[in-house]
Enzyme design. Sequence first.
Site, PDB file in Angstrom:
ATOM      1  N   ASN A 114       0.880  -1.170   0.000  1.00  0.00           N
ATOM      2  CA  ASN A 114       0.000   0.000   0.000  1.00  0.00           C
ATOM      3  C   ASN A 114       0.918   1.221   0.000  1.00  0.00           C
ATOM      4  O   ASN A 114       1.550   1.518   1.009  1.00  0.00           O
ATOM      5  CB  ASN A 114      -0.891  -0.018   1.248  1.00  0.00           C
ATOM      6  CG  ASN A 114      -1.707   1.248   1.384  1.00  0.00           C
ATOM      7  OD1 ASN A 114      -1.769   2.058   0.455  1.00  0.00           O
ATOM      8  ND2 ASN A 114      -2.323   1.436   2.539  1.00  0.00           N
TER       9      ASN A 114
ATOM     10  N   GLU B 270      -6.194   4.938   7.969  1.00  0.00           N
ATOM     11  CA  GLU B 270      -5.932   6.361   7.721  1.00  0.00           C
ATOM     12  C   GLU B 270      -7.170   7.044   7.156  1.00  0.00           C
ATOM     13  O   GLU B 270      -7.399   8.227   7.393  1.00  0.00           O
ATOM     14  CB  GLU B 270      -4.707   6.506   6.797  1.00  0.00           C
ATOM     15  CG  GLU B 270      -3.419   6.247   7.584  1.00  0.00           C
ATOM     16  CD  GLU B 270      -2.330   5.523   6.821  1.00  0.00           C
ATOM     17  OE1 GLU B 270      -2.338   5.560   5.587  1.00  0.00           O
ATOM     18  OE2 GLU B 270      -1.462   4.913   7.480  1.00  0.00           O
TER      19      GLU B 270
ATOM     20  N   GLU C  47      -5.115  -4.767  10.538  1.00  0.00           N
ATOM     21  CA  GLU C  47      -4.039  -3.809  10.761  1.00  0.00           C
ATOM     22  C   GLU C  47      -4.297  -3.053  12.061  1.00  0.00           C
ATOM     23  O   GLU C  47      -5.080  -2.089  12.073  1.00  0.00           O
ATOM     24  CB  GLU C  47      -3.976  -2.797   9.612  1.00  0.00           C
ATOM     25  CG  GLU C  47      -3.726  -3.415   8.260  1.00  0.00           C
ATOM     26  CD  GLU C  47      -3.104  -2.413   7.284  1.00  0.00           C
ATOM     27  OE1 GLU C  47      -2.034  -2.712   6.760  1.00  0.00           O
ATOM     28  OE2 GLU C  47      -3.677  -1.324   7.086  1.00  0.00           O
TER      29      GLU C  47
ATOM     30  N   LYS D 258       0.187   4.340  -0.220  1.00  0.00           N
ATOM     31  CA  LYS D 258      -0.361   5.553   0.411  1.00  0.00           C
ATOM     32  C   LYS D 258      -0.051   6.769  -0.477  1.00  0.00           C
ATOM     33  O   LYS D 258      -0.101   6.636  -1.697  1.00  0.00           O
ATOM     34  CB  LYS D 258       0.205   5.693   1.831  1.00  0.00           C
ATOM     35  CG  LYS D 258       0.025   4.385   2.631  1.00  0.00           C
ATOM     36  CD  LYS D 258       0.380   4.490   4.078  1.00  0.00           C
ATOM     37  CE  LYS D 258       0.174   3.122   4.737  1.00  0.00           C
ATOM     38  NZ  LYS D 258       0.353   3.159   6.171  1.00  0.00           N
TER      39      LYS D 258
ATOM     40  N   SER E 216       3.809  -2.343  10.194  1.00  0.00           N
ATOM     41  CA  SER E 216       5.261  -2.477  10.392  1.00  0.00           C
ATOM     42  C   SER E 216       5.799  -3.841   9.940  1.00  0.00           C
ATOM     43  O   SER E 216       6.711  -4.386  10.552  1.00  0.00           O
ATOM     44  CB  SER E 216       5.637  -2.191  11.845  1.00  0.00           C
ATOM     45  OG  SER E 216       5.304  -0.853  12.182  1.00  0.00           O
TER      46      SER E 216
ATOM     47  N   GLY F 269       3.149   2.057  10.681  1.00  0.00           N
ATOM     48  CA  GLY F 269       4.171   3.082  10.510  1.00  0.00           C
ATOM     49  C   GLY F 269       4.920   3.423  11.790  1.00  0.00           C
ATOM     50  O   GLY F 269       5.674   4.397  11.833  1.00  0.00           O
TER      51      GLY F 269
ATOM     52  N   HIS G 299      -9.176   1.590   5.089  1.00  0.00           N
ATOM     53  CA  HIS G 299      -7.853   1.720   5.728  1.00  0.00           C
ATOM     54  C   HIS G 299      -7.965   2.650   6.932  1.00  0.00           C
ATOM     55  O   HIS G 299      -8.706   3.629   6.906  1.00  0.00           O
ATOM     56  CB  HIS G 299      -6.823   2.260   4.726  1.00  0.00           C
ATOM     57  CG  HIS G 299      -5.433   2.142   5.265  1.00  0.00           C
ATOM     58  ND1 HIS G 299      -4.903   3.076   6.110  1.00  0.00           N
ATOM     59  CD2 HIS G 299      -4.505   1.171   5.119  1.00  0.00           C
ATOM     60  CE1 HIS G 299      -3.680   2.675   6.459  1.00  0.00           C
ATOM     61  NE2 HIS G 299      -3.411   1.533   5.865  1.00  0.00           N
TER      62      HIS G 299
HETATM   63  P1  13P Z   1       3.464   0.195   7.467  1.00  0.00           P
HETATM   64  O1  13P Z   1       3.878  -1.124   6.853  1.00  0.00           O
HETATM   65  O2  13P Z   1       4.251   1.352   6.951  1.00  0.00           O
HETATM   66  O3  13P Z   1       3.402   0.105   8.949  1.00  0.00           O
HETATM   67  O4  13P Z   1       1.962   0.461   6.963  1.00  0.00           O
HETATM   68  C1  13P Z   1       1.026  -0.542   7.097  1.00  0.00           C
HETATM   69  C2  13P Z   1      -0.192  -0.152   6.357  1.00  0.00           C
HETATM   70  O5  13P Z   1      -0.908   0.752   6.749  1.00  0.00           O
HETATM   71  C3  13P Z   1      -0.536  -0.889   5.134  1.00  0.00           C
HETATM   72  O6  13P Z   1      -1.816  -0.590   4.708  1.00  0.00           O
END
Ligand code: 13P
Length: 247
Positions: free
Chosen positions: A3, A93, A163, A5, A209, A169, A91
């Site tokens: 992903n 976010e 997640e 982003k 992560s 992150g 997601h």
């Molecule tokens: P990270 O792997 O950067 O922690 O992000 C995970 C994520 O949100 C994938 O959708």
Amino acid sequence: MGNWKMNHTIEEAIDFCEKVKEEGLVRTGKSRGVLLGVAPSFLSLQQVKRHSHGLIVAAQDCHYEDHGAYTSSVSIPMLEEVGVNWSIIGHSERRTYDNETSFVCNRKIKALVEHNFHVVYCVGETLKEYEAGLTKDIVKEQILTGLMNVTKDTISKVVIAYEPVWSIGTGKNASVEIAEDICRYIRSLIEGMFGKVAAGKILILYGGSVKPNNIREYISQEDVDGALVGGASLKSDSFKELLVNCL
Ligand code: 13P
């Protein structure tokens, strides 16, 4: 699945795809039963699809209406036009920054499967919810509401990504025990809603992560079928390492 982003210009995205092609990663993955995909920005989708050479290409979101007065949104027919038939939904976010609820996710998921799209539906609890011991309650609500009125025929189009928000992150990845426990719980919820066969077949990913050095531990768990990866999916070298460490 990577992903991306809000990362990668079109040029950078094409460069990534060409490197993946040169390395033959899609072929290597397929020969060992591993599917590889990326979710670029809307603006890069068309070019990434053109240069995908077998990579799954997913949108990071979409609108549930086919068209209308929804400034800044992208519809499913628009994605279809550029050859995309996968989308991430829910997601964290988007849940956090855009107040996306499981109810809205449900409208999107139903619209997507009606259009014969594959969906990666993200669920997961915040740090506060985790600390309060509410993980399963939160995930249950997200699954029951998000997949409400999805049919037994179309659930096969849905992939779930667990997640935990506190692990995204942050470098604080959930332990493999937590990942397996929650992914197993999600499978039991799917069984309750759609039956044993669907629960056995549905793909459940862990995300948060995930790095080349820990992906193997996750996917070795019985109920973790793959990973949704942010930061570590951006560079083709790291993407390759993620794959290699799955084989
Ligand atoms: P990270 O792997 O950067 O922690 O992000 C995970 C994520 O949100 C994938 O959708």
